[in-house]
Write a protein that holds these residues in place. Structure first.
Motif, PDB file in Angstrom:
ATOM      1  N   ALA A   4       0.818  -1.222   0.000  1.00 34.38           N
ATOM      2  CA  ALA A   4       0.000   0.000   0.000  1.00 34.38           C
ATOM      3  C   ALA A   4       0.847   1.264   0.000  1.00 34.38           C
ATOM      4  N   GLU A   5       2.047   1.210   0.597  1.00 30.17           N
ATOM      5  CA  GLU A   5       2.866   2.420   0.618  1.00 30.17           C
ATOM      6  C   GLU A   5       3.403   2.784  -0.770  1.00 30.17           C
ATOM      7  N   MET A   6       3.380   1.830  -1.706  1.00 31.90           N
ATOM      8  CA  MET A   6       3.815   2.117  -3.073  1.00 31.90           C
ATOM      9  C   MET A   6       2.654   2.521  -3.979  1.00 31.90           C
ATOM     10  N   PHE A   7       1.483   2.703  -3.385  1.00 34.27           N
ATOM     11  CA  PHE A   7       0.298   2.989  -4.188  1.00 34.27           C
ATOM     12  C   PHE A   7       0.440   4.288  -4.986  1.00 34.27           C
ATOM     13  N   LEU A   8       0.899   5.363  -4.342  1.00 33.50           N
ATOM     14  CA  LEU A   8       0.987   6.656  -5.044  1.00 33.50           C
ATOM     15  C   LEU A   8       1.954   6.622  -6.223  1.00 33.50           C
ATOM     16  N   PRO A   9       3.191   6.130  -6.084  1.00 30.33           N
ATOM     17  CA  PRO A   9       4.068   6.077  -7.256  1.00 30.33           C
ATOM     18  C   PRO A   9       3.517   5.168  -8.361  1.00 30.33           C
ATOM     19  N   LEU A  10       2.946   4.010  -7.954  1.00 29.31           N
ATOM     20  CA  LEU A  10       2.367   3.110  -8.962  1.00 29.31           C
ATOM     21  C   LEU A  10       1.169   3.746  -9.661  1.00 29.31           C
ATOM     22  N   ALA A  11       0.373   4.501  -8.903  1.00 23.95           N
ATOM     23  CA  ALA A  11      -0.793   5.161  -9.497  1.00 23.95           C
ATOM     24  C   ALA A  11      -0.366   6.182 -10.549  1.00 23.95           C
ATOM     25  N   VAL A  12       0.719   6.913 -10.289  1.00 24.42           N
ATOM     26  CA  VAL A  12       1.217   7.897 -11.270  1.00 24.42           C
ATOM     27  C   VAL A  12       1.689   7.183 -12.539  1.00 24.42           C
ATOM     28  N   ILE A  13       2.431   6.084 -12.349  1.00 24.12           N
ATOM     29  CA  ILE A  13       2.928   5.332 -13.510  1.00 24.12           C
ATOM     30  C   ILE A  13       1.766   4.786 -14.332  1.00 24.12           C
ATOM     31  N   ILE A  14       0.791   4.196 -13.654  1.00 24.95           N
ATOM     32  CA  ILE A  14      -0.371   3.620 -14.355  1.00 24.95           C
ATOM     33  C   ILE A  14      -1.166   4.708 -15.069  1.00 24.95           C
ATOM     34  N   LEU A  15      -1.282   5.887 -14.433  1.00 22.03           N
ATOM     35  CA  LEU A  15      -2.019   6.996 -15.059  1.00 22.03           C
ATOM     36  C   LEU A  15      -1.324   7.462 -16.330  1.00 22.03           C
ATOM     37  N   VAL A  16       0.005   7.549 -16.277  1.00 19.90           N
ATOM     38  CA  VAL A  16       0.761   7.953 -17.472  1.00 19.90           C
ATOM     39  C   VAL A  16       0.587   6.920 -18.580  1.00 19.90           C
ATOM     40  N   LEU A  17       0.651   5.627 -18.234  1.00 23.60           N
ATOM     41  CA  LEU A  17       0.472   4.567 -19.235  1.00 23.60           C
ATOM     42  C   LEU A  17      -0.930   4.620 -19.861  1.00 23.60           C
ATOM     43  N   LEU A  47      -5.743  -3.386 -11.639  1.00 21.72           N
ATOM     44  CA  LEU A  47      -6.382  -4.541 -11.002  1.00 21.72           C
ATOM     45  C   LEU A  47      -5.398  -5.283 -10.090  1.00 21.72           C
ATOM     46  N   VAL A  48      -4.173  -5.522 -10.601  1.00 25.76           N
ATOM     47  CA  VAL A  48      -3.169  -6.241  -9.821  1.00 25.76           C
ATOM     48  C   VAL A  48      -2.789  -5.467  -8.556  1.00 25.76           C
ATOM     49  N   VAL A  49      -2.592  -4.153  -8.688  1.00 25.07           N
ATOM     50  CA  VAL A  49      -2.198  -3.327  -7.540  1.00 25.07           C
ATOM     51  C   VAL A  49      -3.295  -3.328  -6.476  1.00 25.07           C
ATOM     52  N   ILE A  50      -4.551  -3.174  -6.904  1.00 27.02           N
ATOM     53  CA  ILE A  50      -5.660  -3.145  -5.940  1.00 27.02           C
ATOM     54  C   ILE A  50      -5.790  -4.487  -5.222  1.00 27.02           C
ATOM     55  N   VAL A  51      -5.687  -5.584  -5.950  1.00 26.76           N
ATOM     56  CA  VAL A  51      -5.790  -6.910  -5.325  1.00 26.76           C
ATOM     57  C   VAL A  51      -4.640  -7.126  -4.342  1.00 26.76           C
ATOM     58  N   LEU A  88      -3.608   0.496   9.346  1.00 24.88           N
ATOM     59  CA  LEU A  88      -3.867   0.363   7.911  1.00 24.88           C
ATOM     60  C   LEU A  88      -3.777   1.716   7.199  1.00 24.88           C
ATOM     61  N   MET A  89      -4.257   2.770   7.857  1.00 23.14           N
ATOM     62  CA  MET A  89      -4.133   4.103   7.248  1.00 23.14           C
ATOM     63  C   MET A  89      -2.667   4.521   7.144  1.00 23.14           C
ATOM     64  N   ARG A  90      -1.868   4.089   8.111  1.00 25.07           N
ATOM     65  CA  ARG A  90      -0.439   4.433   8.073  1.00 25.07           C
ATOM     66  C   ARG A  90       0.266   3.728   6.931  1.00 25.07           C
ATOM     67  N   THR A  91      -0.193   2.525   6.552  1.00 28.87           N
ATOM     68  CA  THR A  91       0.453   1.814   5.441  1.00 28.87           C
ATOM     69  C   THR A  91       0.224   2.522   4.114  1.00 28.87           C
ATOM     70  N   LEU A  92      -0.848   3.299   4.011  1.00 32.27           N
ATOM     71  CA  LEU A  92      -1.145   3.995   2.748  1.00 32.27           C
ATOM     72  C   LEU A  92      -0.203   5.163   2.487  1.00 32.27           C
ATOM     73  N   GLN A  93       0.530   5.597   3.518  1.00 30.31           N
ATOM     74  CA  GLN A  93       1.467   6.707   3.343  1.00 30.31           C
ATOM     75  C   GLN A  93       2.855   6.158   3.037  1.00 30.31           C
ATOM     76  N   MET A  94       3.579   6.871   2.203  1.00 31.76           N
ATOM     77  CA  MET A  94       4.960   6.471   1.936  1.00 31.76           C
ATOM     78  C   MET A  94       5.773   6.621   3.215  1.00 31.76           C
ATOM     79  N   ARG A  95       6.696   5.714   3.433  1.00 30.66           N
ATOM     80  CA  ARG A  95       7.447   5.684   4.700  1.00 30.66           C
ATOM     81  C   ARG A  95       8.090   7.023   5.016  1.00 30.66           C
TER      82      ARG A  95
END
Length: 198
Positions: free
Chosen positions: A108-121, A138-142, A176-183
Motif C-alpha cells: 500500500a505504501e507504493m500505491f501513489l508512485p504506482l498510481a502515477v505510472i499507471i495513469l501515465v500509461l 487490477l493487480v495493484v488493488i488486489v 492500515l491508514m499508516r500503510t497507505l502513506q509512503m514511509r
C-alpha cells in the motif's frame, strides 16, 4: 452660649465612636485582614498586569499560545515525543502499531508512485499500453487488499498478546491508514528500521 453648644456637639460624637467600637466587625471588611506580604502583592499586581485588557489583546495571546503548542506538536511528530503528540497518536498501543507497521514493507505504501505510472500509461494512445494499465490497476488493488487483510490479522494478534487489558479500539484501522502513506512522509516519523521488530 458658645460653650454649651460645643459641649453639646462633643457629647454625641463620643457616643457614636463608642458605639462603633463596640459593634462587631464585618469579616469581609478590607481592614479586618492583615497586610499582604510584598511578594504576594507583587504577584497580584503581575497577574493584574498580564490579564488582557481588550479582545484584540486576548486573541493575540491565544494565537501565540496556539502557535507555541503547534510548534511543540510538530517537533513531537518529528522525534516521537509522547508528551506533545496529538491525541490520535498518543499512548503505548498507538506507538506499538506505528512500530509494527514501520518495521514491515507493505504494498500500500507504493500505491501513489504506482498510481502515477499507471495513469501515465493509460494516457498514451496505444491500445496495448492502455490494456496493460488496466491490468496493472487490477493487480495493484488486489495486492493492496490482500496485504492489508494479512497485516490486519497479524496486527490484531500482536495487540492481543502485547496489550491484553488496554483498549484497542481503532488501532488496526490506524495501522492500515499508516500503510497507505509512503514511509518517508509518515507522521510521526518512523522510529524503527525495516525488519526490526517492535
Amino acid at each position: 452660649m458658645f460653650r454649651s453648644r460645643s459641649n453639646a456637639e462633643k457629647a454625641p460624637t463620643d457616643k457614636v465612636t463608642a458605639d462603633l467600637s463596640k459593634a462587631p466587625r464585618d469579616p469581609e471588611a478590607p481592614k479586618g485582614r492583615p497586610t499582604p506580604k510584598r511578594s504576594e502583592a507583587q504577584t497580584q499586581r503581575r497577574r493584574a498586569s498580564t490579564a488582557p485588557t481588550d479582545r484584540k489583546e486576548a486573541a493575540k495571546r491565544q494565537r501565540e499560545a496556539r502557535r507555541v503548542d503547534m510548534a511543540k506538536q510538530r517537533e513531537a511528530l518529528a522525534n516521537g515525543d509522547q508528551r506533545y503528540l496529538p491525541a490520535r497518536d498518543k499512548g503505548p498501543v498507538r506507538k506499538f502499531v506505528r512500530d509494527f507497521v514501520d518495521s514491515r514493507f507493505s504494498v500500500a505504501e507504493m500505491f501513489l508512485p504506482l498510481a502515477v505510472i499507471i495513469l501515465v500509461l493509460s494516457m498514451i494512445r496505444i491500445g496495448s499500453l492502455q490494456n496493460l494499465s488496466l491490468l496493472l490497476w487490477l493487480v495493484v488493488i488486489v495486492l493492496i487488499v490482500l496485504d492489508s487483510i494479512g497485516l490486519a490479522f497479524r496486527l490484531r494478534k500482536a495487540l492481543a498478546a502485547r496489550f491484553p487489558d488496554e483498549p484497542k479500539k481503532g488501532a488496526v484501522a490506524y495501522g492500515l491508514m499508516r500503510t497507505l502513506q509512503m514511509r518517508r512522509l509518515r507522521l510521526p516519523k518512523p522510529q524503527v528500521k525495516r525488519g526490526e521488530r517492535p
